[in-house]
Design a protein around this motif. Structure first.
Motif, PDB file in Angstrom:
ATOM      1  N   ASP A   1       0.873  -1.170   0.000  1.00  8.30           N
ATOM      2  CA  ASP A   1       0.000   0.000   0.000  1.00  8.30           C
ATOM      3  C   ASP A   1       0.914   1.225   0.000  1.00  8.30           C
ATOM      4  O   ASP A   1       2.132   1.103  -0.170  1.00  8.30           O
ATOM      5  CB  ASP A   1      -0.963  -0.009   1.192  1.00  8.30           C
ATOM      6  N   ASP A   2       0.353   2.418   0.184  1.00  7.57           N
ATOM      7  CA  ASP A   2       1.176   3.623   0.112  1.00  7.57           C
ATOM      8  C   ASP A   2       2.272   3.631   1.172  1.00  7.57           C
ATOM      9  O   ASP A   2       3.413   4.043   0.912  1.00  7.57           O
ATOM     10  CB  ASP A   2       0.298   4.868   0.264  1.00  7.57           C
ATOM     11  N   MET A   3       1.944   3.171   2.399  1.00  9.72           N
ATOM     12  CA  MET A   3       2.922   3.168   3.471  1.00  9.72           C
ATOM     13  C   MET A   3       4.069   2.201   3.170  1.00  9.72           C
ATOM     14  O   MET A   3       5.249   2.532   3.336  1.00  9.72           O
ATOM     15  CB  MET A   3       2.265   2.800   4.812  1.00  9.72           C
TER      16      MET A   3
ATOM     17  N   ALA B   1       4.894   1.147   0.213  1.00  4.58           N
ATOM     18  CA  ALA B   1       5.618   1.652  -0.954  1.00  4.58           C
ATOM     19  C   ALA B   1       6.702   2.634  -0.533  1.00  4.58           C
ATOM     20  O   ALA B   1       7.811   2.629  -1.091  1.00  4.58           O
ATOM     21  CB  ALA B   1       4.645   2.314  -1.932  1.00  4.58           C
ATOM     22  N   GLU B   2       6.402   3.448   0.459  1.00  2.89           N
ATOM     23  CA  GLU B   2       7.402   4.398   0.966  1.00  2.89           C
ATOM     24  C   GLU B   2       8.563   3.659   1.625  1.00  2.89           C
ATOM     25  O   GLU B   2       9.729   4.005   1.432  1.00  2.89           O
ATOM     26  CB  GLU B   2       6.744   5.363   1.956  1.00  2.89           C
TER      27      GLU B   2
ATOM     28  N   ARG C   1      10.730   2.191  -1.088  1.00  4.72           N
ATOM     29  CA  ARG C   1      11.583   3.202  -1.728  1.00  4.72           C
ATOM     30  C   ARG C   1      12.768   3.573  -0.843  1.00  4.72           C
ATOM     31  O   ARG C   1      13.854   3.880  -1.340  1.00  4.72           O
ATOM     32  CB  ARG C   1      10.756   4.449  -2.064  1.00  4.72           C
TER      33      ARG C   1
ATOM     34  N   SER D   1       9.973  -0.007  -9.717  1.00  2.12           N
ATOM     35  CA  SER D   1       8.531   0.172  -9.716  1.00  2.12           C
ATOM     36  C   SER D   1       7.972   0.052 -11.133  1.00  2.12           C
ATOM     37  O   SER D   1       8.522   0.606 -12.085  1.00  2.12           O
ATOM     38  CB  SER D   1       8.164   1.538  -9.150  1.00  2.12           C
TER      39      SER D   1
ATOM     40  N   THR E   1       1.732  -0.998 -11.013  1.00  3.63           N
ATOM     41  CA  THR E   1       0.900  -1.939 -10.263  1.00  3.63           C
ATOM     42  C   THR E   1       1.739  -2.884  -9.410  1.00  3.63           C
ATOM     43  O   THR E   1       1.202  -3.542  -8.520  1.00  3.63           O
ATOM     44  CB  THR E   1       0.044  -2.794 -11.210  1.00  3.63           C
TER      45      THR E   1
ATOM     46  N   ARG F   1       0.707  -4.106  -5.643  1.00  3.99           N
ATOM     47  CA  ARG F   1      -0.196  -3.185  -4.972  1.00  3.99           C
ATOM     48  C   ARG F   1      -1.459  -3.953  -4.568  1.00  3.99           C
ATOM     49  O   ARG F   1      -2.059  -4.664  -5.377  1.00  3.99           O
ATOM     50  CB  ARG F   1      -0.575  -2.045  -5.910  1.00  3.99           C
TER      51      ARG F   1
ATOM     52  N   ASP G   1      -4.419  -2.781  -3.951  1.00  4.86           N
ATOM     53  CA  ASP G   1      -5.610  -2.345  -4.690  1.00  4.86           C
ATOM     54  C   ASP G   1      -5.647  -2.948  -6.089  1.00  4.86           C
ATOM     55  O   ASP G   1      -6.728  -3.190  -6.639  1.00  4.86           O
ATOM     56  CB  ASP G   1      -5.705  -0.819  -4.731  1.00  4.86           C
TER      57      ASP G   1
END
Length: 293
Positions: free
Chosen positions: A213-215, A217-218, A221, A232, A235, A251, A253
């Motif tokens: 998810d976004d968290m 993904a950070e 990175r 990346s 998807t 991902r 989603d």
């Protein structure tokens, strides 16, 4: 940043035990040496009485990953029973069954139901036929010659349009353990579609995956996860450009969107593993449960 040298070395060893076809003279010699070493350890196990009837030899189980074969298999099947409601009368399909890590502990439980496992590694299926089906006829195994650059580079079928060797609505549960992390997006789409096709209404698809998810993904990175997914692709993230299917993170989603398109829904929030919250190894994957409408 690509995969570390030690990780790619481990991957090469995995290839040596999963595929009989190795290109290049030096690689053939390395493969022969590696397999010979495992055969020597198998012989030592027999001499010292460490081998067990329902545990495959080291040269066969090396390619399915690290960890105690029996303990990991038992842990997975206990989760299927306690958390997912698997019953002795249920029918289970195990995609990418390897050398029966899930099948072995299920033999004493699926007394009224059935099990079908398939895999792309021929000697894994041969061992399962010999050790499991011979004792438990309701457990069946099928070899599928799918092309996969790590485990079966000369296969004749493709994961993107392969049909599971099963009838529609014939199973109560589908296991995709350690599989999604090796599938590219069009292949994931097909495996989710096939899982939905073979599941009965209310049936469940149980999968392990690296979910982002976004968290997360950070954290990916910033290099704060146990596995480095630094390439990346929108998807999904890949671990190594040299070996793109070595490890793939998706991902969440995206997985949900694919599942919904094929009539599956997220049955519960994913059970998060340790790979995304720490750099420590060994690290566990996330657990995902999808239900057919």
């Amino acid at each position: 940043m690509g995969a570390s040298r030690s990780e790619l070395k481990s991957l090469r060893s995995t290839k040596y035990t999963s595929s009989a076809r190795t290109e290049g003279g030096i690689e053939r010699l390395r493969a022969l040496g590696y397999r010979s070493g495992l055969r020597a350890l198998d012989l030592a196990d027999r001499v010292l009485g460490r081998d067990r009837k329902m545990v495959p030899p080291r040269r066969y189980r090396r390619f399915i990953g690290n960890g105690d074969f029996a303990k990991v298999g038992t842990s997975i099947t206990q989760y299927m029973r306690a958390e997912l409601g698997l019953l002795p009368s249920h029918d289970v399909l195990d995609a990418g069954c390897g050398v029966g890590r899930i099948a072995v502990p299920l033999t004493s439980y699926l007394t009224e139901g059935s099990y079908l496992g398939f895999d792309i590694v021929p000697h894994a299926i041969d061992w399962c036929h010999s050790a499991i089906t011979s004792r438990h006829p309701n457990f069946r195994f099928s070899h599928v010659d799918i092309k996969q650059e790590i485990y079966n580079p000369e296969g004749t079928l493709t994961s993107a349009d392969f049909h599971f060797p099963a009838d529609g609505q014939a199973f109560d549960m589908v296991a995709l353990v350690g599989l999604i992390s090796h599938l590219l997006p069009d292949e994931v789409d097909n495996y989710v579609a096939e899982s939905a096709r073979v599941l009965r209404p209310g049936g469940k698809c149980f999968a392990t995956a690296y979910l982002v998810d976004d968290m997360v993904a950070e954290r990916v990175r910033e290099g704060r996860t146990a596995f480095t997914f630094t390439h990346s692709r929108g998807t999904h993230f890949i671990h190594s450009e040299q070996e793109p299917t070595y490890a793939i993170a998706y991902r969440l989603d995206h997985i949900q969107e694919v599942a919904a398109r094929h009539g599956l829904r997220l049955e519960r929030e994913p059970h998060l593993g340790t790979w995304s919250s720490s750099t420590a190894r060994p690290a566990s994957m996330d657990l995902l449960v999808l239900e057919r409408a």
